[in-house]
Design a protein around this motif. Structure first.
Motif, PDB file in Angstrom:
ATOM      1  N   LEU A  24      47.195  40.347  36.109  1.00 56.29           N
ATOM      2  CA  LEU A  24      46.725  41.465  35.284  1.00 56.29           C
ATOM      3  C   LEU A  24      46.703  41.093  33.800  1.00 56.29           C
ATOM      4  O   LEU A  24      45.796  41.499  33.071  1.00 56.29           O
ATOM      5  CB  LEU A  24      47.600  42.695  35.516  1.00 56.29           C
ATOM      6  CG  LEU A  24      47.473  43.348  36.886  1.00 56.29           C
ATOM      7  CD1 LEU A  24      48.466  44.497  37.018  1.00 56.29           C
ATOM      8  CD2 LEU A  24      46.067  43.811  37.159  1.00 56.29           C
ATOM      9  N   GLY A  25      47.677  40.306  33.369  1.00 59.47           N
ATOM     10  CA  GLY A  25      47.697  39.854  31.980  1.00 59.47           C
ATOM     11  C   GLY A  25      46.510  38.958  31.657  1.00 59.47           C
ATOM     12  O   GLY A  25      45.917  39.060  30.584  1.00 59.47           O
ATOM     13  N   ALA A  26      46.154  38.084  32.595  1.00 60.35           N
ATOM     14  CA  ALA A  26      44.997  37.215  32.385  1.00 60.35           C
ATOM     15  C   ALA A  26      43.713  38.035  32.292  1.00 60.35           C
ATOM     16  O   ALA A  26      42.860  37.780  31.435  1.00 60.35           O
ATOM     17  CB  ALA A  26      44.891  36.199  33.513  1.00 60.35           C
ATOM     18  N   ILE A  27      43.593  39.031  33.151  1.00 61.26           N
ATOM     19  CA  ILE A  27      42.394  39.884  33.121  1.00 61.26           C
ATOM     20  C   ILE A  27      42.374  40.705  31.827  1.00 61.26           C
ATOM     21  O   ILE A  27      41.313  40.882  31.218  1.00 61.26           O
ATOM     22  CB  ILE A  27      42.350  40.771  34.374  1.00 61.26           C
ATOM     23  CG1 ILE A  27      42.117  39.892  35.610  1.00 61.26           C
ATOM     24  CG2 ILE A  27      41.275  41.835  34.257  1.00 61.26           C
ATOM     25  CD1 ILE A  27      42.309  40.595  36.930  1.00 61.26           C
ATOM     26  N   ASN A  36      35.401  32.588  28.947  1.00 65.10           N
ATOM     27  CA  ASN A  36      34.263  32.805  29.837  1.00 65.10           C
ATOM     28  C   ASN A  36      34.791  32.854  31.277  1.00 65.10           C
ATOM     29  O   ASN A  36      35.982  32.688  31.525  1.00 65.10           O
ATOM     30  CB  ASN A  36      33.191  31.718  29.644  1.00 65.10           C
ATOM     31  CG  ASN A  36      33.729  30.327  29.859  1.00 65.10           C
ATOM     32  OD1 ASN A  36      34.592  30.105  30.698  1.00 65.10           O
ATOM     33  ND2 ASN A  36      33.212  29.368  29.093  1.00 65.10           N
ATOM     34  N   PHE A  37      33.900  33.103  32.232  1.00 66.20           N
ATOM     35  CA  PHE A  37      34.349  33.264  33.620  1.00 66.20           C
ATOM     36  C   PHE A  37      34.921  31.981  34.199  1.00 66.20           C
ATOM     37  O   PHE A  37      35.820  32.019  35.040  1.00 66.20           O
ATOM     38  CB  PHE A  37      33.207  33.788  34.485  1.00 66.20           C
ATOM     39  CG  PHE A  37      32.954  35.257  34.285  1.00 66.20           C
ATOM     40  CD1 PHE A  37      33.841  36.207  34.761  1.00 66.20           C
ATOM     41  CD2 PHE A  37      31.837  35.686  33.610  1.00 66.20           C
ATOM     42  CE1 PHE A  37      33.625  37.552  34.567  1.00 66.20           C
ATOM     43  CE2 PHE A  37      31.599  37.034  33.405  1.00 66.20           C
ATOM     44  CZ  PHE A  37      32.499  37.969  33.888  1.00 66.20           C
ATOM     45  N   LYS A  38      34.430  30.840  33.750  1.00 62.07           N
ATOM     46  CA  LYS A  38      34.971  29.568  34.239  1.00 62.07           C
ATOM     47  C   LYS A  38      36.429  29.410  33.791  1.00 62.07           C
ATOM     48  O   LYS A  38      37.290  29.021  34.588  1.00 62.07           O
ATOM     49  CB  LYS A  38      34.135  28.402  33.714  1.00 62.07           C
ATOM     50  CG  LYS A  38      34.632  27.057  34.178  1.00 62.07           C
ATOM     51  CD  LYS A  38      33.799  25.926  33.609  1.00 62.07           C
ATOM     52  CE  LYS A  38      34.387  24.597  34.024  1.00 62.07           C
ATOM     53  NZ  LYS A  38      33.730  23.479  33.363  1.00 62.07           N
ATOM     54  N   GLU A  39      36.702  29.721  32.540  1.00 62.30           N
ATOM     55  CA  GLU A  39      38.077  29.621  32.040  1.00 62.30           C
ATOM     56  C   GLU A  39      38.986  30.620  32.749  1.00 62.30           C
ATOM     57  O   GLU A  39      40.119  30.279  33.120  1.00 62.30           O
ATOM     58  CB  GLU A  39      38.112  29.853  30.531  1.00 62.30           C
ATOM     59  CG  GLU A  39      37.491  28.738  29.742  1.00 62.30           C
ATOM     60  CD  GLU A  39      37.359  29.050  28.271  1.00 62.30           C
ATOM     61  OE1 GLU A  39      37.444  28.094  27.472  1.00 62.30           O
ATOM     62  OE2 GLU A  39      37.174  30.226  27.913  1.00 62.30           O
ATOM     63  N   LEU A  40      38.502  31.840  32.957  1.00 61.81           N
ATOM     64  CA  LEU A  40      39.304  32.828  33.679  1.00 61.81           C
ATOM     65  C   LEU A  40      39.577  32.360  35.098  1.00 61.81           C
ATOM     66  O   LEU A  40      40.694  32.523  35.599  1.00 61.81           O
ATOM     67  CB  LEU A  40      38.602  34.186  33.695  1.00 61.81           C
ATOM     68  CG  LEU A  40      39.344  35.314  34.406  1.00 61.81           C
ATOM     69  CD1 LEU A  40      40.676  35.600  33.714  1.00 61.81           C
ATOM     70  CD2 LEU A  40      38.490  36.559  34.483  1.00 61.81           C
ATOM     71  N   SER A  41      38.605  31.746  35.741  1.00 60.84           N
ATOM     72  CA  SER A  41      38.804  31.224  37.094  1.00 60.84           C
ATOM     73  C   SER A  41      39.868  30.136  37.113  1.00 60.84           C
ATOM     74  O   SER A  41      40.711  30.101  38.021  1.00 60.84           O
ATOM     75  CB  SER A  41      37.495  30.661  37.643  1.00 60.84           C
ATOM     76  OG  SER A  41      36.521  31.651  37.692  1.00 60.84           O
ATOM     77  N   ILE A  42      39.842  29.253  36.127  1.00 60.97           N
ATOM     78  CA  ILE A  42      40.850  28.193  36.038  1.00 60.97           C
ATOM     79  C   ILE A  42      42.230  28.800  35.809  1.00 60.97           C
ATOM     80  O   ILE A  42      43.212  28.398  36.447  1.00 60.97           O
ATOM     81  CB  ILE A  42      40.489  27.195  34.916  1.00 60.97           C
ATOM     82  CG1 ILE A  42      39.247  26.407  35.303  1.00 60.97           C
ATOM     83  CG2 ILE A  42      41.662  26.271  34.609  1.00 60.97           C
ATOM     84  CD1 ILE A  42      38.665  25.586  34.176  1.00 60.97           C
ATOM     85  N   ILE A  43      42.306  29.778  34.933  1.00 60.16           N
ATOM     86  CA  ILE A  43      43.587  30.424  34.621  1.00 60.16           C
ATOM     87  C   ILE A  43      44.151  31.120  35.858  1.00 60.16           C
ATOM     88  O   ILE A  43      45.344  31.019  36.152  1.00 60.16           O
ATOM     89  CB  ILE A  43      43.411  31.387  33.439  1.00 60.16           C
ATOM     90  CG1 ILE A  43      43.169  30.575  32.168  1.00 60.16           C
ATOM     91  CG2 ILE A  43      44.609  32.313  33.287  1.00 60.16           C
ATOM     92  CD1 ILE A  43      42.647  31.375  31.005  1.00 60.16           C
ATOM     93  N   LEU A  44      43.292  31.807  36.594  1.00 58.43           N
ATOM     94  CA  LEU A  44      43.760  32.480  37.811  1.00 58.43           C
ATOM     95  C   LEU A  44      44.113  31.477  38.905  1.00 58.43           C
ATOM     96  O   LEU A  44      45.067  31.688  39.656  1.00 58.43           O
ATOM     97  CB  LEU A  44      42.708  33.477  38.294  1.00 58.43           C
ATOM     98  CG  LEU A  44      42.494  34.689  37.383  1.00 58.43           C
ATOM     99  CD1 LEU A  44      41.361  35.558  37.911  1.00 58.43           C
ATOM    100  CD2 LEU A  44      43.765  35.484  37.222  1.00 58.43           C
ATOM    101  N   ALA A  45      43.374  30.378  39.006  1.00 52.08           N
ATOM    102  CA  ALA A  45      43.693  29.347  40.001  1.00 52.08           C
ATOM    103  C   ALA A  45      45.028  28.681  39.679  1.00 52.08           C
ATOM    104  O   ALA A  45      45.786  28.324  40.587  1.00 52.08           O
ATOM    105  CB  ALA A  45      42.582  28.308  40.061  1.00 52.08           C
ATOM    106  N   CYS A  46      45.322  28.540  38.395  1.00 51.18           N
ATOM    107  CA  CYS A  46      46.595  27.939  37.995  1.00 51.18           C
ATOM    108  C   CYS A  46      47.781  28.809  38.376  1.00 51.18           C
ATOM    109  O   CYS A  46      48.908  28.317  38.452  1.00 51.18           O
ATOM    110  CB  CYS A  46      46.607  27.661  36.495  1.00 51.18           C
ATOM    111  SG  CYS A  46      45.673  26.201  36.042  1.00 51.18           S
ATOM    112  N   SER A  47      47.550  30.083  38.637  1.00 49.99           N
ATOM    113  CA  SER A  47      48.658  30.945  39.060  1.00 49.99           C
ATOM    114  C   SER A  47      49.118  30.598  40.463  1.00 49.99           C
ATOM    115  O   SER A  47      50.221  30.960  40.866  1.00 49.99           O
ATOM    116  CB  SER A  47      48.239  32.410  38.998  1.00 49.99           C
ATOM    117  OG  SER A  47      47.315  32.721  40.019  1.00 49.99           O
ATOM    118  N   LEU A  48      48.301  29.874  41.217  1.00 48.55           N
ATOM    119  CA  LEU A  48      48.640  29.501  42.588  1.00 48.55           C
ATOM    120  C   LEU A  48      49.302  28.135  42.687  1.00 48.55           C
ATOM    121  O   LEU A  48      49.874  27.798  43.724  1.00 48.55           O
ATOM    122  CB  LEU A  48      47.375  29.510  43.454  1.00 48.55           C
ATOM    123  CG  LEU A  48      46.610  30.838  43.484  1.00 48.55           C
ATOM    124  CD1 LEU A  48      45.318  30.676  44.251  1.00 48.55           C
ATOM    125  CD2 LEU A  48      47.472  31.936  44.068  1.00 48.55           C
TER     126      LEU A  48
END
Length: 61
Positions: A24-27, A36-48
């Protein structure tokens, strides 16, 4: 955890809440940080990935 299910229950709950707070913090920071969406995707993938949030902190924050 050493045959104590209550410990697993409490630690598991805290872990789940912190994971949800991270996502939720990343969003929430998506627009203010101009990601951008690519950076958000990387950030969310790093949570895993173990220690992934340390990479995010160093590179994106």
């Amino acid at each position: 955890m050493l045959d104590k299910p209550a410990m697993v229950e409490n630690i598991g709950m805290a872990h789940g809440l912190l994971f949800i707070a991270y996502v939720l913090g990343a969003i929430y920071l998506f627009k203010p940080m101009n990601w951008n969406f690519k950076e958000l995707s990387i950030i969310l993938a790093c949570s895993l990935v173990p220690f992934g949030p340390f990479y995010v902190e160093r590179k994106y924050l």
